[in-house]
Design a protein around this motif. Structure first.
Motif, PDB file in Angstrom:
ATOM      1  N   TYR B 251     -45.501 -16.886   8.297  1.00 33.21           N
ATOM      2  CA  TYR B 251     -45.322 -16.910   9.753  1.00 33.21           C
ATOM      3  C   TYR B 251     -46.480 -16.220  10.478  1.00 33.21           C
ATOM      4  CZ  TYR B 251     -43.423 -12.202   9.069  1.00 33.21           C
ATOM      5  OH  TYR B 251     -43.262 -10.897   8.707  1.00 33.21           O
ATOM      6  N   ASP B 252     -47.150 -15.281   9.809  1.00 31.92           N
ATOM      7  CA  ASP B 252     -48.300 -14.622  10.447  1.00 31.92           C
ATOM      8  C   ASP B 252     -49.452 -15.595  10.651  1.00 31.92           C
ATOM      9  OD1 ASP B 252     -48.524 -14.696   7.581  1.00 31.92           O
ATOM     10  OD2 ASP B 252     -50.295 -13.399   7.775  1.00 31.92           O
ATOM     11  N   VAL B 253     -49.723 -16.390   9.635  1.00 29.95           N
ATOM     12  CA  VAL B 253     -50.814 -17.364   9.727  1.00 29.95           C
ATOM     13  C   VAL B 253     -50.469 -18.416  10.778  1.00 29.95           C
ATOM     14  CG1 VAL B 253     -52.059 -19.167   8.468  1.00 29.95           C
ATOM     15  CG2 VAL B 253     -51.527 -16.987   7.339  1.00 29.95           C
ATOM     16  N   VAL B 254     -49.229 -18.863  10.785  1.00 27.47           N
ATOM     17  CA  VAL B 254     -48.818 -19.842  11.787  1.00 27.47           C
ATOM     18  C   VAL B 254     -48.943 -19.241  13.188  1.00 27.47           C
ATOM     19  CG1 VAL B 254     -46.910 -21.279  12.610  1.00 27.47           C
ATOM     20  CG2 VAL B 254     -47.278 -21.006  10.150  1.00 27.47           C
ATOM     21  N   ARG B 294     -53.223  -9.370   5.406  1.00 24.08           N
ATOM     22  CA  ARG B 294     -54.114 -10.338   6.049  1.00 24.08           C
ATOM     23  C   ARG B 294     -53.946 -10.394   7.562  1.00 24.08           C
ATOM     24  NH1 ARG B 294     -50.520 -14.642   3.179  1.00 24.08           N
ATOM     25  NH2 ARG B 294     -48.923 -14.811   4.761  1.00 24.08           N
ATOM     26  N   ASN B 295     -52.870  -9.826   8.092  1.00 23.79           N
ATOM     27  CA  ASN B 295     -52.620  -9.947   9.529  1.00 23.79           C
ATOM     28  C   ASN B 295     -52.902  -8.607  10.212  1.00 23.79           C
ATOM     29  OD1 ASN B 295     -50.371  -9.565  11.849  1.00 23.79           O
ATOM     30  ND2 ASN B 295     -51.075 -11.689  11.780  1.00 23.79           N
ATOM     31  N   VAL B 296     -53.480  -8.659  11.423  1.00 25.03           N
ATOM     32  CA  VAL B 296     -53.855  -7.407  12.091  1.00 25.03           C
ATOM     33  C   VAL B 296     -52.707  -6.809  12.903  1.00 25.03           C
ATOM     34  CG1 VAL B 296     -56.310  -7.991  12.204  1.00 25.03           C
ATOM     35  CG2 VAL B 296     -54.799  -8.663  14.104  1.00 25.03           C
ATOM     36  N   VAL B 297     -51.762  -7.647  13.301  1.00 22.48           N
ATOM     37  CA  VAL B 297     -50.677  -7.175  14.162  1.00 22.48           C
ATOM     38  C   VAL B 297     -49.560  -6.503  13.353  1.00 22.48           C
ATOM     39  CG1 VAL B 297     -48.822  -7.959  15.696  1.00 22.48           C
ATOM     40  CG2 VAL B 297     -51.153  -8.847  15.986  1.00 22.48           C
TER      41      VAL B 297
END
Lengths: 421, 421
Positions: B251-254, B294-297
């Protein structure tokens, strides 16, 4: 259609028996008429009746008793069918399952596990105190006996206990059960401490963890010999004493090895296969083939056990010439002992269908709600086609359904069977 | 105890909310007091609240909408918690699941599958006609569109349709979904035939079948580009159009790939992770670790998602110095994506317990109703000890339970959550 949708109750949003029944009191649904949402779990009435008769004939031939393992279906309606077909009682695995059986009128229940957990023990003692209830529990340790004894003393009730034996320490398979003479003595000593609250009524074993016929025979003979010895010692407080074993894979071997002690008249031998009522087309088909090979009685009853449970589901997508996606997944069917196999195919508007599914169709994977079906380019298959799948491992298929449909040979629903997992 | 046993209803023989509630309207049960039969499925209120807040913060940061996949829990009470925490709607997998959500008051439902089966189609059309209902369905073929269109025309209702895209034919993973431009055109042409009954409202995809981040990004970008193109063509009949994707692993990439199109204002991006509410300590712990990398948030919200669902079960037998048998099996917990792991241990009468389970304890196998637990000789473990197990794969754990217990940090049951599978 409108009727059907309106009649879906909130309780499970699938089927509602109270409304719209046909002439004979059964729902007026036909699987081929689009009356039923899919996927659906479907039992063949003819095959269930055949399987009930088959097992009754087998057990009767050996002069034994049958307490089918109810954990397979957890469907009290099917428990009643089994009792009507001569079963001695119903076996269950847990105190909750015993509550279900008792709530639906079963009055001879064998809990084939040592009960642990304070609330579970209390529930068990409460069931044992019900008028007319014969409840049998298992113990395999002094600690387990003490837990059972304490709750029965607290509640002023008495419980029948069977001592569980395990395969000997030098045999390969074991799960629960007393493993050696010292363990057995410890349980016997502890049982004496709770005399008046716990009544030693027999011996129990489960041979289904073994994979070798010789090991099974050795184990069952030891159980019978232990029963004979304790009988001679006057250890049992029930006449006849009980000797109980057998799952769905080795019940023939258990029958052969226990028939002599049953003939003695002092011991009631209670076998506990559970899967025979639905049977399957995987795990237990294979087991039954072995039984037909090694047992002399089983082949004499004409047709063997028949797979009676199928999952009907619909082709949802055809993403590739060699792959169909079917709206059926791990939520709908067992997947731990072989994947479901396409049996028949139906297409609305084709009067010459259902037809037998092409033998090269093959479920290659299941997701939670989808099945991947390998097909061949050019196969006659369309979005909306309905496929009935044979299954492997009924226990883990029944438990996915709150209601199953019983159908006649014309796919008319003649009964809705409720489960209580 | 007596009260509790008496209050077990016949409907599931576990818990009954109607009787014996505590001061705050919740059952007066404590997991440590022996009030509850085991095994039991237990949700931590604190962790669920944390997970709800966490996902809301994540989605809000990207300016997206959330329609949690309700198939994970099928617990309308948890649907309501998700809606209360800002969810746009609830996603489901089947028409039956949509019925459950609708029956419990959900009025924006996304069925993330193409509906097939006559009764399923009829049920879907009936739901779409409910007052105030916004119901979205998927189509990935002209045949599927025709089935939806016919039932809506027959019933005089209109249904919102999202076209499902699949990864391109040269990408490795695919399940359902339109696979190429020709497939997309065929669906668009068929949709025009049913104008007035079917309303093209957006694009849908499921990236969870892919295992490579690059493939996921490529797939999501294509979905966004297709949405932009169809928007420019004036193909959508809803403003804003919908673009929906994302399971619990990507869901992060999406979110990253769809945030730009969401900012345009013409497209409402609806993400559909379902497992975050309970999370787990296996499959999704691993997936979440990747997301945090991999996600910054995701790492900015303090503590990450927390496993909130455990199965409590009791040690039944100690057949060997290195093996315990626990009364918990495939009937109680998922086993398809890693086995349950012992988290804490409790023994009645030990005020200093529960304690953390020894790290070397390890479930090595599950049978239908038993777990094999590897221990070490000399470990402090007794028949009757209660072990809380972390699980892997919440979807296939929730579906084993008709009721789950929500507890506070003192193991008091503050709510019973019912499921409708």
């Amino acid at each position: 259609m409108t009727f059907f949708i309106e009649s879906c109750a909130v309780d499970d949003h699938r089927y509602e028996l109270d409304k719209g029944v046909g002439a004979a009191g059964a729902p007026a649904w036909n699987l081929l008429a689009g009356d039923v949402p899919f996927p659906a779990a479907v039992l063949s009435e003819r095959r269930i009746r055949h399987n009930l008769d088959w097992m009754r004939a087998f057990i009767d031939t050996y002069g034994l008793s049958l307490a089918p393992h109810g954990k397979t279906t957890m469907a009290p309606r099917l428990f009643q069918r089994q009792l009507d077909a001569g079963a001695w009682g119903i076996t269950v695995a847990t105190s909750q399952q015993a509550r279900v059986a008792a709530a639906h009128g079963v009055r001879r229940i064998l809990i084939a596990n040592q009960i642990v957990g304070a609330a579970n023990l209390a529930a068990t003692a409460e069931l044992a105190a019900l008028p007319g209830m014969a409840l049998f529990c298992i113990a395999d340790s002094a600690a387990g006996v003490a837990l059972l004894g304490a709750v029965c003393r607290q509640r002023g009730t008495t419980l029948d206990v069977l001592i569980e034996l395990a395969p000997e320490p030098d045999q390969p398979g074991f799960r629960t059960g007393v493993r050696d003479a010292a363990g057995l003595d410890a349980v016997l000593v502890e049982l004496k401490r709770w005399r008046g609250h716990l009544r030693l009524s027999g011996i129990e074993f489960y041979e289904g963890v073994l994979s070798d016929e010789g090991d099974v025979r050795c184990f069952v003979r030891r159980a019978a010999a232990t029963t004979t010895r304790l009988l001679a010692d006057g250890s049992f407080e029930r006449t006849p004493a009980i000797l109980s074993g057998a799952g769905s894979a080795w019940y023939d071997v258990v029958a052969e090895e226990t028939a002599p002690i049953a003939r003695s008249g002092d011991v009631e031998v209670v076998l506990r296969p559970g899967c025979y009522i639905s049977h399957d087309d995987g795990l237990y088909r294979t087991a039954q083939e072995q039984i037909l090979k090694r047992n002399v009685v089983a082949p004499t009853f004409g047709e063997a056990l028949m797979p009676a449970l199928r999952i009907w589901a619909v082709v949802q997508s055809l993403p590739d010439a060699a792959r169909a996606i079917v709206a059926m997944g791990k939520r709908d069917v067992a997947f731990d002992a072989g994947l479901p196999r396409p049996a028949t195919v139906f297409r609305s508007g084709r009067d010459d269908w259902p037809v037998v599914a092409p033998p090269h169709w093959n479920v290659t994977a299941l997701m939670d709600q989808h099945a991947y079906l390998a097909i061949a380019p050019g196969d006659d298959i369309a979005v909306g086609d309905v496929i009935a799948f044979d299954i492997s491992h009924p226990c883990l298929t029944f438990d996915k359904w709150r209601k199953l449909l019983v159908v006649d040979d014309d796919y008319r629903c003649i009964e809705v069977v409720e489960t209580f997992f």
